[in-house]
Scaffold this active site. Sequence first.
Site, short mmCIF file in Angstrom:
data_model
loop_
_atom_site.label_atom_id
_atom_site.label_comp_id
_atom_site.label_asym_id
_atom_site.label_seq_id
_atom_site.Cartn_x
_atom_site.Cartn_y
_atom_site.Cartn_z
NE ARG A 1 3.52 -8.83 10.76
CZ ARG A 1 3.12 -7.81 9.93
NH1 ARG A 1 3.92 -7.13 9.12
NH2 ARG A 1 1.83 -7.84 9.63
CD GLU B 1 -2.67 1.34 2.55
OE1 GLU B 1 -2.32 0.88 3.59
OE2 GLU B 1 -3.53 2.27 2.36
CE LYS C 1 3.08 0.88 5.98
NZ LYS C 1 2.07 0.65 4.93
#
Length: 565
Positions: free
Chosen positions: A267, A37, A277
Site C-alpha cells: 500500500r 467496502e 479510517k
Amino acid sequence: MSSDVGNSRGNFIQDIINADVAAGLNGGRVHTRFPPEPNGWLHIGHAVAICLNHGLAVANCGKFNLRFDDTNPLKEEQEFVNAIIADVKWLGADWEDRLFFASDYFALKYNFAVDLIKNGLAYVDDLSAEEIRDRRGTLTEPGQDSPFRNRTIAENLDLFARMKQGEFADGTRVLRAKIDMGSPNINMRDPVLYRIRHAHHHRTGNEWCIYPMYDYSHPIGDALEGITHSICTLEYADHRPLYDWVVHNIGPCSPQPGRPKQIEFGRVGVSHTVMSKRKLRRLVDEGFVDGWDDPRMPTIAGMRRRGYTPSSLRTFADKCGVGRKNMTAELALLEHCIREELNAEATRVMAVLRPLKLTLQNYPADQVEWLTIENNPENPFAGTRQVPFSRELCIEQEDFMEVPTKKFHRLSPGGEVRLKGAYIIKCVEIIKDAATGEVSELICTYDPETKSGGAASSRKVKGTSHWVSAAHAEPIEVRLYDTLFGCENPEAVILGAEFTQNINPHSLVTLSESVVEPYVNQVAPGERMQFLRQGYFILDPLASGGGRRVFNRIVGLKDSFIKGQ
RNA sequence: GGGGGAUUGGUCUAACGGUAGGACGACUGACUCUGGAUCAGUUUGUAGAGGUUCGAAUCCUUUAUCCCCUGCCA
C-alpha cells in the site's frame, strides 16, 4: 488514462500479466477490479490502487470493474456507495457498465456453499465465537477440530438451510470450510464462510439473515465477473491459499475462460498525514477538520476540494510505482505532480494576500491605464489580459522592508522595484500608523520611461512585485492550507501520546482582506489559477457563493528566498 | 525450529548473471519583469557475513532488522 504502469517493464504485476498473456491463460484476457467496502471515504492510498487496477486494464486492452464489497450489513451504508462512485468517476477510472456489488451474488454464493457441503468441504458449527477462538490454536500451536466437524452431509445441508430460513439467532451457528485445523497458516484452520446476522442490508434489505465472509465472497465475485488479476494489498498474502481453495472448489463459473489469481502489492501512504479510517474518523469527529472533504484531508474528496486534479493524482500513482513492500511517499512528490501540471496550464493572476497601500505621488490622480499582461509565460498561446493601473495600489506587505536584509530584493526606503507589467517605482516616504507604529502606507514615485514593453523599459532592478489597483481591487477570502501534521510521520508518538498532538496548529490560515485584479470576475467556481508568486489556487465551489469568493491554496510555489532565511 | 512478506542514496523506483540508472528532494551556479519556471552541475545507495561464478543488487547459505497473521471485519 495516461500511464506508464502498463509498460511491459518496470512493474512486477505487469510482468506477471505479460507471462500470463504469453501463456494464453484466461484466453489472453486481462480484467481487473477495484473492490471498496462502502464503510468509509476513499483516500489517496485508494486512489493509487484505483489507478493501478484501471491503468493495468487499459494498458493491456482489458477491462476494469467497480465492485462494492458489501458483505457486512452492520457496517455498510448507501451514503458511502454514492461517495465512492463519485470519487472513482472523478479520478477517471471508467468501469463502463460494470458496476457490481458482492451482494449481487448472494444467491449464487449460497448455492456454491451448498455444493461445498455436498462435497464434504464445509460444515455447520454450533460452537460460539468464543469457543471457536479458543480452539483455533495460536501462532505457534495448531488448533483443535470442532466437535461438529464431522456431521453428516445431510445434517449440514439441513442446518445450513435452516440458518438461511432464519431459525437461529445471531452467533449461534456458522458455516465453516473443512480444511485443516493444524495448518501453520491460521487462515486455513477451518475459516468461517457464513455467519448469521439478522440485519438490514443496504441493498438486499431483509432478504438474507446469513452473510458470507470476505474470504469466501471475494474470490467468487472475482470468478463470476471473469476477473483475471485480483490485485490487493500485502496483508492478504496469507489469505491467498484460501482464495485459491475457494476458486478451485467452486470450479469455473464465468462464461469467460479462466480463473482469477490474487496478487498482492504494497500500500501507498503519504508523509505528513494519517491514512487509517479510524484516525481519519477521529479527525472529523473531534473537530480537527471540517469534515471528510476538508481540503486538509488525504481523502479523495478532500484533495478534490483542495484543488488537486485527477490527472495529478494519476501521475502521482505512476511515479510511486508498485512494489511488494508498503511505502510512504514524500508529500513533496505529490506536490510536484500538481505544480508541474498547473505550471503549464494555470493562468497567472495578481492577488495581494496581505495588502499594503502604496500611492504614486507623481501619477495623475484621475488616470487609469489598462496594461497588457501575459496570462502564462510558459504558454504563449494562453494570450494576454488587461489589468487596470492607477495612482493608488496595493502591494504585498512582505514586499516591503523598512530595514532590508542583505538578500531582500524588493521595496525599502529609497529603493526601487519593478511593478509587474507596469513601471519601476521608488519608495520616497513611509507613513506609519500613529497608534501601532506599523507601516500603513508607502509614498512612491514612478518612472514613466520604464513602462513594460516600452522603448526604455529595459532598465533592470533587483526585484519585481505584483500589485492590484486599489480602485479596482476585488475582495476575496483566501485560505492558506498547510500540512495537517507538522511532522513526516504523525503516527510515530511516544508511548501514551496521541497522534493528534502532532497536528499543525497553522494548517489553515484564513485571510479575509485579500484583493485581486478584476480578472476574478470571469473565474468560474472550481477554476484553478496561479496567484503570482503565491501559489496555485482554486475558487472553492462549496465555500463560495452569494457574492462571497473563497480561494483555497492548492499548493504554494517553491520559494528559495524563504528557505534561505 | 509457527506461517507469510520485505530490505538499492533523504524518499520512491529500475537493473531479471555483464558499466548500479531514473524521478522527487537537497545543494551550487546561470537565467529570469513571478526569489516561480527553465537550464547546467553536485551530493548521497545494493542491510551484514560467507559461498557459487571469469563476473553477483540479482543465485545459494546464514545473520540482522522491519511489516503482516490467533474477527462470526474487509
